[in-house]
Structure formats: C-alpha cells, structure tokens
Motif scaffolding. Structure first.
Motif, PDB file in Angstrom:
ATOM      1  N   LEU A 185       0.902  -1.243   0.011  1.00 16.07           N
ATOM      2  CA  LEU A 185       0.038   0.054   0.039  1.00 16.07           C
ATOM      3  C   LEU A 185       1.008   1.277  -0.022  1.00 16.07           C
ATOM      4  O   LEU A 185       1.889   1.390   0.712  1.00 16.07           O
ATOM      5  CB  LEU A 185      -0.663  -0.028   1.370  1.00 16.07           C
ATOM      6  CG  LEU A 185      -2.129  -0.704   1.176  1.00 16.07           C
ATOM      7  CD1 LEU A 185      -2.310  -2.206   0.815  1.00 16.07           C
ATOM      8  CD2 LEU A 185      -2.891  -0.582   2.308  1.00 16.07           C
ATOM      9  N   LEU A 186       0.749   2.299  -0.810  1.00 15.45           N
ATOM     10  CA  LEU A 186       1.447   3.453  -0.952  1.00 15.45           C
ATOM     11  C   LEU A 186       0.466   4.594  -0.666  1.00 15.45           C
ATOM     12  O   LEU A 186      -0.733   4.626  -1.010  1.00 15.45           O
ATOM     13  CB  LEU A 186       2.047   3.515  -2.521  1.00 15.45           C
ATOM     14  CG  LEU A 186       2.758   2.222  -3.066  1.00 15.45           C
ATOM     15  CD1 LEU A 186       3.194   2.645  -4.481  1.00 15.45           C
ATOM     16  CD2 LEU A 186       3.903   1.922  -2.141  1.00 15.45           C
ATOM     17  N   ALA A 187       0.963   5.585  -0.140  1.00 11.71           N
ATOM     18  CA  ALA A 187       0.269   6.889  -0.027  1.00 11.71           C
ATOM     19  C   ALA A 187       0.891   8.116  -0.186  1.00 11.71           C
ATOM     20  O   ALA A 187       2.438   7.769  -0.328  1.00 11.71           O
ATOM     21  CB  ALA A 187      -0.226   6.840   1.570  1.00 11.71           C
ATOM     22  N   THR A 188       0.654   9.170  -0.439  1.00 11.38           N
ATOM     23  CA  THR A 188       1.503  10.509  -0.329  1.00 11.38           C
ATOM     24  C   THR A 188       1.453  11.164   0.872  1.00 11.38           C
ATOM     25  O   THR A 188       0.572  10.980   1.594  1.00 11.38           O
ATOM     26  CB  THR A 188       0.847  11.302  -1.621  1.00 11.38           C
ATOM     27  OG1 THR A 188      -0.354  11.700  -1.095  1.00 11.38           O
ATOM     28  CG2 THR A 188       0.875  10.488  -2.891  1.00 11.38           C
ATOM     29  N   SER A 189       2.516  11.993   1.166  1.00  8.39           N
ATOM     30  CA  SER A 189       2.818  12.782   2.193  1.00  8.39           C
ATOM     31  C   SER A 189       3.478  13.946   1.974  1.00  8.39           C
ATOM     32  O   SER A 189       4.551  13.711   1.456  1.00  8.39           O
ATOM     33  CB  SER A 189       3.058  12.033   3.409  1.00  8.39           C
ATOM     34  OG  SER A 189       3.495  12.889   4.468  1.00  8.39           O
ATOM     35  N   SER A 190       3.077  15.273   2.212  1.00 11.98           N
ATOM     36  CA  SER A 190       4.055  16.469   1.926  1.00 11.98           C
ATOM     37  C   SER A 190       5.396  16.342   2.853  1.00 11.98           C
ATOM     38  O   SER A 190       6.286  16.870   2.709  1.00 11.98           O
ATOM     39  CB  SER A 190       3.198  17.724   2.456  1.00 11.98           C
ATOM     40  OG  SER A 190       2.763  17.836   3.553  1.00 11.98           O
ATOM     41  N   HIS A 191       5.297  15.429   3.994  1.00 15.26           N
ATOM     42  CA  HIS A 191       6.591  15.444   4.896  1.00 15.26           C
ATOM     43  C   HIS A 191       7.197  14.405   4.568  1.00 15.26           C
ATOM     44  O   HIS A 191       8.232  14.202   5.145  1.00 15.26           O
ATOM     45  CB  HIS A 191       5.999  15.149   6.161  1.00 15.26           C
ATOM     46  CG  HIS A 191       4.902  16.449   6.825  1.00 15.26           C
ATOM     47  ND1 HIS A 191       5.240  17.680   6.770  1.00 15.26           N
ATOM     48  CD2 HIS A 191       3.568  16.515   6.839  1.00 15.26           C
ATOM     49  CE1 HIS A 191       4.321  18.578   7.245  1.00 15.26           C
ATOM     50  NE2 HIS A 191       3.170  17.588   7.234  1.00 15.26           N
ATOM     51  N   ALA A 192       6.941  13.368   3.528  1.00 17.35           N
ATOM     52  CA  ALA A 192       7.774  12.455   3.439  1.00 17.35           C
ATOM     53  C   ALA A 192       9.149  12.741   2.730  1.00 17.35           C
ATOM     54  O   ALA A 192       9.188  13.714   2.027  1.00 17.35           O
ATOM     55  CB  ALA A 192       7.043  11.393   2.233  1.00 17.35           C
ATOM     56  N   THR A 193      10.181  11.770   2.975  1.00 19.14           N
ATOM     57  CA  THR A 193      11.703  12.232   2.773  1.00 19.14           C
ATOM     58  C   THR A 193      11.753  11.995   1.068  1.00 19.14           C
ATOM     59  O   THR A 193      12.345  12.758   0.331  1.00 19.14           O
ATOM     60  CB  THR A 193      12.615  11.402   3.236  1.00 19.14           C
ATOM     61  OG1 THR A 193      12.354  11.723   4.767  1.00 19.14           O
ATOM     62  CG2 THR A 193      13.981  11.470   2.801  1.00 19.14           C
ATOM     63  N   LEU A 194      11.330  11.064   0.585  1.00 19.33           N
ATOM     64  CA  LEU A 194      11.397  10.394  -0.888  1.00 19.33           C
ATOM     65  C   LEU A 194      10.267  10.875  -1.734  1.00 19.33           C
ATOM     66  O   LEU A 194       9.316  10.988  -1.375  1.00 19.33           O
ATOM     67  CB  LEU A 194      11.521   9.074  -1.003  1.00 19.33           C
ATOM     68  CG  LEU A 194      12.747   8.236  -0.754  1.00 19.33           C
ATOM     69  CD1 LEU A 194      12.555   6.675  -0.794  1.00 19.33           C
ATOM     70  CD2 LEU A 194      13.906   8.769  -1.463  1.00 19.33           C
ATOM     71  N   ALA A 195      10.997  11.653  -2.905  1.00 14.76           N
ATOM     72  CA  ALA A 195       9.862  12.042  -3.803  1.00 14.76           C
ATOM     73  C   ALA A 195       9.484  11.055  -4.526  1.00 14.76           C
ATOM     74  O   ALA A 195      10.009  10.015  -4.639  1.00 14.76           O
ATOM     75  CB  ALA A 195      10.584  13.327  -4.692  1.00 14.76           C
ATOM     76  N   LEU A 196       8.126  11.148  -5.050  1.00  9.91           N
ATOM     77  CA  LEU A 196       7.733   9.982  -5.813  1.00  9.91           C
ATOM     78  C   LEU A 196       8.552   9.553  -7.103  1.00  9.91           C
ATOM     79  O   LEU A 196       8.634   8.258  -7.256  1.00  9.91           O
ATOM     80  CB  LEU A 196       6.530  10.654  -6.808  1.00  9.91           C
ATOM     81  CG  LEU A 196       5.540   9.694  -7.455  1.00  9.91           C
ATOM     82  CD1 LEU A 196       4.973   8.566  -6.733  1.00  9.91           C
ATOM     83  CD2 LEU A 196       4.445  10.231  -8.162  1.00  9.91           C
ATOM     84  N   HIS A 197       9.245  10.280  -7.829  1.00 12.85           N
ATOM     85  CA  HIS A 197      10.115   9.780  -9.021  1.00 12.85           C
ATOM     86  C   HIS A 197      11.472   9.563  -8.556  1.00 12.85           C
ATOM     87  O   HIS A 197      12.315   8.980  -9.312  1.00 12.85           O
ATOM     88  CB  HIS A 197      10.307  10.945  -9.928  1.00 12.85           C
ATOM     89  CG  HIS A 197      10.993  12.247  -9.316  1.00 12.85           C
ATOM     90  ND1 HIS A 197      10.440  12.998  -8.487  1.00 12.85           N
ATOM     91  CD2 HIS A 197      12.187  12.821  -9.536  1.00 12.85           C
ATOM     92  CE1 HIS A 197      11.313  13.990  -8.192  1.00 12.85           C
ATOM     93  NE2 HIS A 197      12.544  14.007  -8.773  1.00 12.85           N
ATOM     94  N   GLU A 198      11.844   9.601  -7.255  1.00 11.86           N
ATOM     95  CA  GLU A 198      13.049   9.127  -6.789  1.00 11.86           C
ATOM     96  C   GLU A 198      13.018   7.679  -6.319  1.00 11.86           C
ATOM     97  O   GLU A 198      14.267   7.161  -5.758  1.00 11.86           O
ATOM     98  CB  GLU A 198      13.650  10.141  -5.566  1.00 11.86           C
ATOM     99  CG  GLU A 198      13.699  11.446  -6.163  1.00 11.86           C
ATOM    100  CD  GLU A 198      14.090  12.455  -4.815  1.00 11.86           C
ATOM    101  OE1 GLU A 198      14.657  13.587  -5.435  1.00 11.86           O
ATOM    102  OE2 GLU A 198      13.737  12.155  -3.712  1.00 11.86           O
ATOM    103  N   TYR A 250       0.080   7.641 -12.992  1.00 14.65           N
ATOM    104  CA  TYR A 250       0.884   7.736 -14.357  1.00 14.65           C
ATOM    105  C   TYR A 250       2.578   7.403 -13.787  1.00 14.65           C
ATOM    106  O   TYR A 250       2.951   6.786 -14.498  1.00 14.65           O
ATOM    107  CB  TYR A 250       0.858   9.258 -14.545  1.00 14.65           C
ATOM    108  CG  TYR A 250       2.049   9.331 -15.589  1.00 14.65           C
ATOM    109  CD1 TYR A 250       1.915   8.953 -16.841  1.00 14.65           C
ATOM    110  CD2 TYR A 250       3.175  10.069 -15.048  1.00 14.65           C
ATOM    111  CE1 TYR A 250       3.067   9.223 -17.797  1.00 14.65           C
ATOM    112  CE2 TYR A 250       4.333  10.485 -15.977  1.00 14.65           C
ATOM    113  CZ  TYR A 250       4.194  10.113 -17.229  1.00 14.65           C
ATOM    114  OH  TYR A 250       4.991  10.228 -18.368  1.00 14.65           O
ATOM    115  N   GLU A 251       3.026   7.798 -12.544  1.00  4.93           N
ATOM    116  CA  GLU A 251       4.257   7.488 -12.345  1.00  4.93           C
ATOM    117  C   GLU A 251       4.661   5.918 -12.049  1.00  4.93           C
ATOM    118  O   GLU A 251       5.504   5.415 -12.679  1.00  4.93           O
ATOM    119  CB  GLU A 251       4.778   8.051 -10.996  1.00  4.93           C
ATOM    120  CG  GLU A 251       6.208   7.946 -10.696  1.00  4.93           C
ATOM    121  CD  GLU A 251       7.229   8.203 -11.582  1.00  4.93           C
ATOM    122  OE1 GLU A 251       8.360   7.971 -11.490  1.00  4.93           O
ATOM    123  OE2 GLU A 251       6.774   9.161 -12.442  1.00  4.93           O
ATOM    124  N   SER A 252       3.349   5.271 -11.672  1.00  4.08           N
ATOM    125  CA  SER A 252       3.591   3.781 -11.405  1.00  4.08           C
ATOM    126  C   SER A 252       3.571   3.182 -12.792  1.00  4.08           C
ATOM    127  O   SER A 252       4.279   2.530 -13.317  1.00  4.08           O
ATOM    128  CB  SER A 252       2.303   3.160 -10.836  1.00  4.08           C
ATOM    129  OG  SER A 252       2.366   3.521  -9.404  1.00  4.08           O
TER     130      SER A 252
END
Length: 260
Positions: A185-198, A250-252
């Motif tokens: 399971l994946l989620a987004t967070s503005s506080h996450a260390t890793l960016a989506l494309h990284e 899209y990134e997936s």
C-alpha cells in the motif's frame, strides 16, 4: 429484437424507476439497476459486452443510425417524448439515449490486483476522475471504504466517462477488509523524505487516496508500506486528490513501461 414501444405517461412504472435511479445516489443499491445516460456511456457499456435491460430514446434518437445500433444491443427499447426524457435526465441538456442496466454484483477483493483504495472520498467529481485515471493507467481494481461516494451514482458515472466498465469496483468496505490485499500500500505525504520519482515503485501495488479535507485516516496510514512526496516546484501547498491520483498512477505506469 422487437420494435420499440412508446411511453407517453409520466407515471409509467419504468419511468418511475428510472427517476428514482437518477435522483438518488444510492438508488441502484435498492433497485438493483443502474441508469446511464448519453451515447458515450452507453457505447462504452456495449463495447465491453454489456447488454442493457432497456434502451430509452427520444424520437430523434431512434432515427439516428448510431443510436439505433446501440438500442438494438439492448433487450428492449422504448421511445419517450423529449419532455419525458428531460424528467429522467441529470444532465443540463438531456441525452437522446439512456440505458437501464443490471447493477453489477459486489465482487470479492482480489489480493494481487493493481488497485486504488478510496478512503471516504465524498466529491463525486473527484471519485469519477480517479476511476478514469485508474482505468487509463492499468489499475484494474478500485476499493471504496465506507463513507466514499456511491460509485455507481449518476454523477460519478458521468465523471468516470466509461471507466466503470473497465474496472473491478468494490464498495462499502471496512478498513479491515484491506487485510485481504497482498500488494504494498502506497500513500502520499508532503512530509515524506523520498519524492515520487526518486524511488522504484512496486508493481502491482495499491495507491491509497484519502478524504478531501481530512486525508487518509491515521489507522489506514499505519497500514501503508511507503509514503512518498509529490514535488510541487510551483509553490502550491497541495494538489486536489484527483490530480494527485493521476500523478501517482501515471508514475507507476511510467516506471513499468518498456524503456526505449
């Protein structure tokens, strides 16, 4: 198929049923049928092998060859006046054709299916847009938790633009039902260390999308294997949930596409 019959009474039982389907977001749950409007949605349904119980057309619609072909794919057809069609429609400009179709049965959760999880999303436009993105980017299962807008409501159907008929839709789930999933399971967070494309995204996976104002519940966030940040170089604080979903899905899709 026999020729169409004409209906001229507003009190006809079929028209009464359609008005209930059109006017109540969850009407399909009690009646077991779904009302879909317009050539695009009816064609998308038919192209996926669906057979409508009833095709409802205006006289102009019946005399349009493309709409006649769609009507012929239904088990039965009826013709109503433009005024009666307007009374059935949820559109500003009523369509010339609509289908009454059997509401799909509630399927079981497929454990290893690329999925999207909707946690209490309430805006019908957002929900429909997410379904459209899911179908476009190869996610074939959408799991809607309790509190999410009714997936087969007229407004979600319109926003989905036919995506419903390409997806496995499961709604009314408890959070505990997600234990059946065997994908990360994946989620987004503005506080996450890793960016989506990284980061290398797992496939298959399930993207979790939360309530427009409250986001993902704390308990559901704890279930997520990874949180990722969507970079916003323009300085905006956040994205609309449907826009964020499109970026993530899209990134997936981009990462698993063959590299030229």
């Amino acid at each position: 198929m026999a020729g169409p019959r004409s209906i001229s009474s507003r009190d006809n039982p079929l028209l009464q049923r359609i008005r209930k389907l059109a006017g109540e977001s969850g009407g399909y749950r009690t009646l077991g049928e779904v009302w879909i409007e317009g050539e695009h949605l009816c064609a998308a349904f038919a192209q996926r092998g669906g057979r409508a119980l009833h095709a409802v057309l205006t006289p102009d619609g019946w005399h349009e060859p493309a709409l006649r072909v769609l009507a012929d794919s239904a088990a039965a057809s009826v013709i109503v006046t433009p005024g009666l069609m307007a009374g059935l429609s949820t559109l500003e400009s009523p369509a010339r054709i609509g289908f009454v179709v059997v509401a799909p049965p509630a399927p079981a959760v497929v454990p290893d299916c690329p999925s999207v999880v909707l946690d209490r999303l309430q805006d019908t436009g957002n929900v429909g847009a997410i379904l459209r993105s899911a179908a476009a980017f190869g996610f074939v299962q959408v799991l809607a938790l309790k509190g999410t807008a009714a997936l087969w409501s007229p407004k979600v159907l319109r926003a989905g633009m036919g995506a419903h008929f390409a997806l496995r839709l499961v709604e009314g789930l408890s959070e505990a039902a997600l234990a059946a999933l065997a994908v990360p399971l994946l989620a987004t967070s503005s506080h996450a260390t890793l960016a989506l494309h990284e980061t290398q995204l797992p496939w298959p996976c399930a993207w979790v999308l939360g309530h427009e104002g409250q986001g993902i519940s704390t308990a559901l966030r704890a279930r997520c294997d990874r949180e990722l940040r969507i970079p916003l170089p323009g300085g905006q604080e956040s994205l609309n949930v449907a826009a964020a979903a499109a970026v993530c899905l899209y990134e997936s899709a981009r990462q698993r596409a063959p590299q030229s």
